[in-house]
Structures are given as structure tokens and as C-alpha cells.
Motif scaffolding. Structure first.
Motif, PDB file in Angstrom:
ATOM      1  N   ASP A 114       0.828  -1.197   0.000  1.00 12.62           N
ATOM      2  CA  ASP A 114       0.000   0.000   0.000  1.00 12.62           C
ATOM      3  C   ASP A 114       0.869   1.256   0.000  1.00 12.62           C
ATOM      4  O   ASP A 114       0.379   2.366   0.002  1.00 12.62           O
ATOM      5  N   LYS A 115       2.182   1.063  -0.041  1.00  9.56           N
ATOM      6  CA  LYS A 115       3.124   2.173  -0.115  1.00  9.56           C
ATOM      7  C   LYS A 115       3.715   2.226  -1.522  1.00  9.56           C
ATOM      8  O   LYS A 115       3.962   1.197  -2.128  1.00  9.56           O
ATOM      9  N   PHE A 116       3.943   3.422  -2.001  1.00  6.24           N
ATOM     10  CA  PHE A 116       4.514   3.610  -3.330  1.00  6.24           C
ATOM     11  C   PHE A 116       5.281   4.908  -3.365  1.00  6.24           C
ATOM     12  O   PHE A 116       5.133   5.760  -2.483  1.00  6.24           O
ATOM     13  N   GLU A 117       6.102   5.049  -4.377  1.00  3.84           N
ATOM     14  CA  GLU A 117       6.880   6.264  -4.589  1.00  3.84           C
ATOM     15  C   GLU A 117       6.396   6.912  -5.882  1.00  3.84           C
ATOM     16  O   GLU A 117       6.219   6.224  -6.886  1.00  3.84           O
ATOM     17  N   GLU A 118       6.174   8.212  -5.843  1.00  2.00           N
ATOM     18  CA  GLU A 118       5.818   8.924  -7.072  1.00  2.00           C
ATOM     19  C   GLU A 118       7.087   9.123  -7.892  1.00  2.00           C
ATOM     20  O   GLU A 118       8.105   9.585  -7.381  1.00  2.00           O
ATOM     21  N   ILE A 119       7.010   8.737  -9.164  1.00  2.44           N
ATOM     22  CA  ILE A 119       8.176   8.817 -10.050  1.00  2.44           C
ATOM     23  C   ILE A 119       7.749   9.352 -11.412  1.00  2.44           C
ATOM     24  O   ILE A 119       6.558   9.487 -11.698  1.00  2.44           O
ATOM     25  N   THR A 120       8.726   9.598 -12.250  1.00  2.00           N
ATOM     26  CA  THR A 120       8.491   9.803 -13.671  1.00  2.00           C
ATOM     27  C   THR A 120       8.980   8.546 -14.364  1.00  2.00           C
ATOM     28  O   THR A 120      10.154   8.165 -14.220  1.00  2.00           O
ATOM     29  N   ASP A 121       8.095   7.870 -15.076  1.00  2.00           N
ATOM     30  CA  ASP A 121       8.449   6.637 -15.763  1.00  2.00           C
ATOM     31  C   ASP A 121       9.523   6.928 -16.804  1.00  2.00           C
ATOM     32  O   ASP A 121       9.364   7.806 -17.649  1.00  2.00           O
ATOM     33  N   ASP A 122      10.623   6.179 -16.720  1.00  2.00           N
ATOM     34  CA  ASP A 122      11.741   6.387 -17.645  1.00  2.00           C
ATOM     35  C   ASP A 122      11.374   6.092 -19.090  1.00  2.00           C
ATOM     36  O   ASP A 122      11.936   6.676 -20.009  1.00  2.00           O
ATOM     37  N   VAL A 123      10.440   5.187 -19.305  1.00  2.00           N
ATOM     38  CA  VAL A 123      10.082   4.786 -20.671  1.00  2.00           C
ATOM     39  C   VAL A 123       9.104   5.775 -21.293  1.00  2.00           C
ATOM     40  O   VAL A 123       9.328   6.289 -22.384  1.00  2.00           O
ATOM     41  N   SER A 124       8.009   6.042 -20.583  1.00  2.00           N
ATOM     42  CA  SER A 124       6.949   6.884 -21.158  1.00  2.00           C
ATOM     43  C   SER A 124       7.126   8.367 -20.864  1.00  2.00           C
ATOM     44  O   SER A 124       6.548   9.202 -21.555  1.00  2.00           O
ATOM     45  N   GLY A 125       7.879   8.688 -19.817  1.00  4.03           N
ATOM     46  CA  GLY A 125       7.998  10.078 -19.395  1.00  4.03           C
ATOM     47  C   GLY A 125       6.797  10.564 -18.607  1.00  4.03           C
ATOM     48  O   GLY A 125       6.732  11.726 -18.223  1.00  4.03           O
ATOM     49  N   GLU A 126       5.839   9.678 -18.358  1.00  2.67           N
ATOM     50  CA  GLU A 126       4.607  10.018 -17.634  1.00  2.67           C
ATOM     51  C   GLU A 126       4.824   9.910 -16.119  1.00  2.67           C
ATOM     52  O   GLU A 126       5.683   9.154 -15.649  1.00  2.67           O
ATOM     53  N   ASN A 127       4.014  10.632 -15.365  1.00  5.14           N
ATOM     54  CA  ASN A 127       4.012  10.477 -13.917  1.00  5.14           C
ATOM     55  C   ASN A 127       3.454   9.104 -13.580  1.00  5.14           C
ATOM     56  O   ASN A 127       2.508   8.637 -14.218  1.00  5.14           O
ATOM     57  N   ALA A 128       4.056   8.466 -12.583  1.00  3.92           N
ATOM     58  CA  ALA A 128       3.657   7.100 -12.243  1.00  3.92           C
ATOM     59  C   ALA A 128       3.938   6.830 -10.778  1.00  3.92           C
ATOM     60  O   ALA A 128       4.560   7.644 -10.085  1.00  3.92           O
ATOM     61  N   TYR A 129       3.467   5.685 -10.332  1.00  3.84           N
ATOM     62  CA  TYR A 129       3.751   5.192  -8.991  1.00  3.84           C
ATOM     63  C   TYR A 129       4.621   3.952  -9.115  1.00  3.84           C
ATOM     64  O   TYR A 129       4.366   3.083  -9.951  1.00  3.84           O
ATOM     65  N   HIS A 130       5.627   3.879  -8.262  1.00  6.90           N
ATOM     66  CA  HIS A 130       6.522   2.714  -8.229  1.00  6.90           C
ATOM     67  C   HIS A 130       6.192   1.925  -6.960  1.00  6.90           C
ATOM     68  O   HIS A 130       6.336   2.415  -5.852  1.00  6.90           O
ATOM     69  N   TYR A 131       5.743   0.674  -7.163  1.00  4.40           N
ATOM     70  CA  TYR A 131       5.435  -0.245  -6.074  1.00  4.40           C
ATOM     71  C   TYR A 131       6.496  -1.333  -6.074  1.00  4.40           C
ATOM     72  O   TYR A 131       7.000  -1.717  -7.122  1.00  4.40           O
ATOM     73  N   PHE A 132       6.817  -1.854  -4.894  1.00  2.46           N
ATOM     74  CA  PHE A 132       7.684  -3.019  -4.824  1.00  2.46           C
ATOM     75  C   PHE A 132       7.375  -3.823  -3.579  1.00  2.46           C
ATOM     76  O   PHE A 132       6.828  -3.306  -2.607  1.00  2.46           O
ATOM     77  N   CYS A 133       7.723  -5.089  -3.664  1.00  2.00           N
ATOM     78  CA  CYS A 133       7.420  -6.003  -2.582  1.00  2.00           C
ATOM     79  C   CYS A 133       8.504  -7.085  -2.527  1.00  2.00           C
ATOM     80  O   CYS A 133       8.865  -7.653  -3.558  1.00  2.00           O
ATOM     81  N   LEU A 134       9.014  -7.342  -1.337  1.00  2.00           N
ATOM     82  CA  LEU A 134       9.961  -8.434  -1.128  1.00  2.00           C
ATOM     83  C   LEU A 134       9.152  -9.699  -0.849  1.00  2.00           C
ATOM     84  O   LEU A 134       8.362  -9.742   0.093  1.00  2.00           O
ATOM     85  N   VAL A 135       9.361 -10.712  -1.670  1.00  2.00           N
ATOM     86  CA  VAL A 135       8.731 -12.023  -1.470  1.00  2.00           C
ATOM     87  C   VAL A 135       9.819 -12.911  -0.900  1.00  2.00           C
ATOM     88  O   VAL A 135      10.861 -13.103  -1.528  1.00  2.00           O
ATOM     89  N   GLN A 136       9.602 -13.420   0.300  1.00  2.00           N
ATOM     90  CA  GLN A 136      10.599 -14.304   0.910  1.00  2.00           C
ATOM     91  C   GLN A 136       9.925 -15.415   1.677  1.00  2.00           C
ATOM     92  O   GLN A 136       8.757 -15.314   2.026  1.00  2.00           O
ATOM     93  N   TRP A 137      10.653 -16.474   1.911  1.00  2.00           N
ATOM     94  CA  TRP A 137      10.125 -17.622   2.625  1.00  2.00           C
ATOM     95  C   TRP A 137      11.188 -18.243   3.470  1.00  2.00           C
ATOM     96  O   TRP A 137      12.338 -17.947   3.389  1.00  2.00           O
TER      97      TRP A 137
END
Length: 84
Positions: free
Chosen positions: A61-84
Motif C-alpha cells: 500500500d506504499k509507493f513512490e511517485e516517479i516519472t516513468d523512464d520509458v513513457s515520461g509520464e508520472n507514475a507510482y513505483h510499487y515493490f514487494c519483497l517475497v521471501q520464505w
């Protein structure tokens, strides 16, 4: 966004199921190889509410506001560590 898909495929959580099964498959393969964690990332357009909802549900539910390197558009960057 819904206009891109025929009505019979909308609002069925198909994207959620596909992404979750993909994460599960990568996890299973990595487990077989002795890898104990990995990151999943998503760059989602600010106007893409359906994908934001999916990323919030499956990644974080947390994200970082970024500018997408590919499109140049404003975007949100989400990430999640999957571990077991």
C-alpha cells in the motif's frame, strides 16, 4: 481502462489471479533452485486506477511517485519483497 476489455472479462479479478499465480510460480521455481527471496516491482500510471488497486492488494500500500523512464509520464513505483 475498462473500455479496452469486452464486458464479459471485466471485474472478475482476472488480473489479480494472473499476477498472484505468476508470483507463486516464480517463488516455486526459485525455491527449487535454493533462492529464498526476490522483489516484485510495478510501475503504474497515475491515471491507471485498476492497476493501482491491484498493486496495492498484491504488492504494497506504499509507493513512490516517479516519472516513468520509458513513457515520461508520472507514475507510482510499487515493490514487494517475497521471501520464505
Amino acid at each position: 481502462m475498462d473500455m479496452l476489455y469486452p464486458p464479459e472479462y471485466r471485474r472478475q479479478n482476472l488480473a489479480t489471479e494472473i499476477v498472484q499465480k505468476s508470483i507463486d510460480e516464480v517463488k516455486a521455481e526459485f525455491q527449487r533452485k535454493g533462492i529464498s527471496s526476490f522483489y516484485v516491482e510495478a510501475v503504474v500510471g497515475i491515471d491507471n486506477l485498476a492497476s493501482q488497486k491491484l498493486a496495492n492488494k498484491l504488492l504494497s500500500d506504499k509507493f513512490e511517485e516517479i516519472t516513468d523512464d520509458v513513457s515520461g509520464e508520472n507514475a507510482y513505483h510499487y515493490f514487494c519483497l517475497v521471501q520464505w
